[in-house]
Design an enzyme around this catalytic site. Structure first.
Site, PDB file in Angstrom:
ATOM      1  CB  THR A  74      41.505  38.641  55.016  1.00 40.43           C
ATOM      2  OG1 THR A  74      41.674  39.026  53.638  1.00 40.43           O
ATOM      3  CG2 THR A  74      40.206  39.231  55.553  1.00 40.43           C
ATOM      4  CD1 TRP A  75      44.402  45.760  54.681  1.00 33.05           C
ATOM      5  CD2 TRP A  75      43.500  45.484  52.647  1.00 33.05           C
ATOM      6  NE1 TRP A  75      44.265  47.007  54.115  1.00 33.05           N
ATOM      7  CE2 TRP A  75      43.714  46.865  52.866  1.00 33.05           C
ATOM      8  CE3 TRP A  75      42.938  45.069  51.445  1.00 33.05           C
ATOM      9  CZ2 TRP A  75      43.398  47.825  51.915  1.00 33.05           C
ATOM     10  CZ3 TRP A  75      42.608  46.027  50.495  1.00 33.05           C
ATOM     11  CH2 TRP A  75      42.850  47.390  50.734  1.00 33.05           C
ATOM     12  CG  HIS A  76      37.940  43.563  54.817  1.00 29.36           C
ATOM     13  ND1 HIS A  76      37.679  42.680  53.795  1.00 29.36           N
ATOM     14  CD2 HIS A  76      37.641  42.905  55.970  1.00 29.36           C
ATOM     15  CE1 HIS A  76      37.237  41.549  54.295  1.00 29.36           C
ATOM     16  NE2 HIS A  76      37.205  41.648  55.611  1.00 29.36           N
ATOM     17  CB  ALA A 126      38.857  36.354  50.783  1.00 33.38           C
ATOM     18  CB  ILE A 127      34.268  33.048  50.907  1.00 34.34           C
ATOM     19  CG1 ILE A 127      33.884  33.593  49.530  1.00 34.34           C
ATOM     20  CG2 ILE A 127      33.009  32.625  51.686  1.00 34.34           C
ATOM     21  CD1 ILE A 127      33.172  32.600  48.647  1.00 34.34           C
ATOM     22  CB  CYS A 135      43.143  33.311  53.638  1.00 33.21           C
ATOM     23  SG  CYS A 135      42.086  34.670  53.070  1.00 33.21           S
TER      24      CYS A 135
END
Length: 233
Positions: free
Chosen positions: A81-83, A148-149, A179
């Site tokens: 994922t991206w942050h 997202a988790i 994801c």
């Protein structure tokens, strides 16, 4: 009956940290987890990261950026994922009560974020077999993930957590298979509500509702697409 998932009855120590480098925040999580195991408090870190891709343990090679952009490999569940700026990231460092139920823990995080979205006027759901919070597909558009988790539980203590897209650059997700899901999209509160929604607009609500969900004050309810259709009839 209020059903807390936490082993402690003390209040959760909520810390708003601003913008923190991903690796620095990861180390802080590990330090807090060690402290929690030793008898310290439950903690919820709320922050943003400078732009970074992170890969969970199940990430496949073809899901990584095709242009060779660096990726931080982590020990959380899930995939890549991206942050980055405009995304609220939450890391609950929580001692779980016995018997451990990681699925229930994830559902509680989802419940809190679903309520955050609902309070803003956005209807979101769970998608069976997929973690996170979703805007259901319509008019030819696929389901779209707004939160997202990805978590890890070690020594009965949680690490990693959730990411809620507020007003982030959604183009950053185009270089990866977010994801590991290729048949769905990614969205943000701003994109769906068609008005600016910044991290600062939701951080207090997220803090309160995550704590309520973990403590059982906010109960977990059904939020599947099927339940949504039935309730509208």
């Amino acid at each position: 009956m209020i059903d807390s998932i936490r082993s402690s009855r003390a209040l959760i120590d909520v810390r708003r940290l601003g913008t923190v480098d991903y690796r620095a925040a990861w180390q802080q999580q590990r330090d807090l987890a060690d402290a929690r195991v030793a008898g310290g408090p439950d903690t919820l870190l709320l922050l943003q990261h400078p732009a970074v891709y992170t890969a969970g343990r199940r990430t496949e090679p073809h899901e990584r950026p095709l242009d060779g952009t660096p990726v931080v490999d982590t020990d959380r569940g899930g995939k890549i994922t991206w942050h980055g700026p405009g995304q609220l990231v939450g890391y609950p460092i929580i001692g779980l009560a016995e018997p451990l139920d990681v699925v229930d823990y994830v559902r509680r995080l989802e419940e809190a974020l679903i309520k955050v979205c609902a309070d803003l006027g956005l209807d979101t759901v769970r998608v069976p077999g997929r973690s996170g919070v979703w805007v259901p597909g319509d008019a030819g558009r696929p389901d779209r993930k707004v939160a997202a988790i990805g978590v890890r539980v070690s020594r009965a203590t949680t690490l990693h957590g959730f990411a809620l897209n507020c007003d982030c650059d959604l183009g950053a997700f185009s270089a990866i298979v977010p994801c590991g899901i290729s048949d769905a999209g990614v969205t943000s509160l701003t994109a769906e509500l068609r008005r600016p929604v910044a991290v600062d607009d939701v951080v207090t609500s997220v803090a309160d509702l995550v704590c309520d969900a973990l403590d059982g004050v906010l109960p977990v309810r059904e939020h599947s697409p099927g339940a949504r259709v039935a309730s509208a009839m």
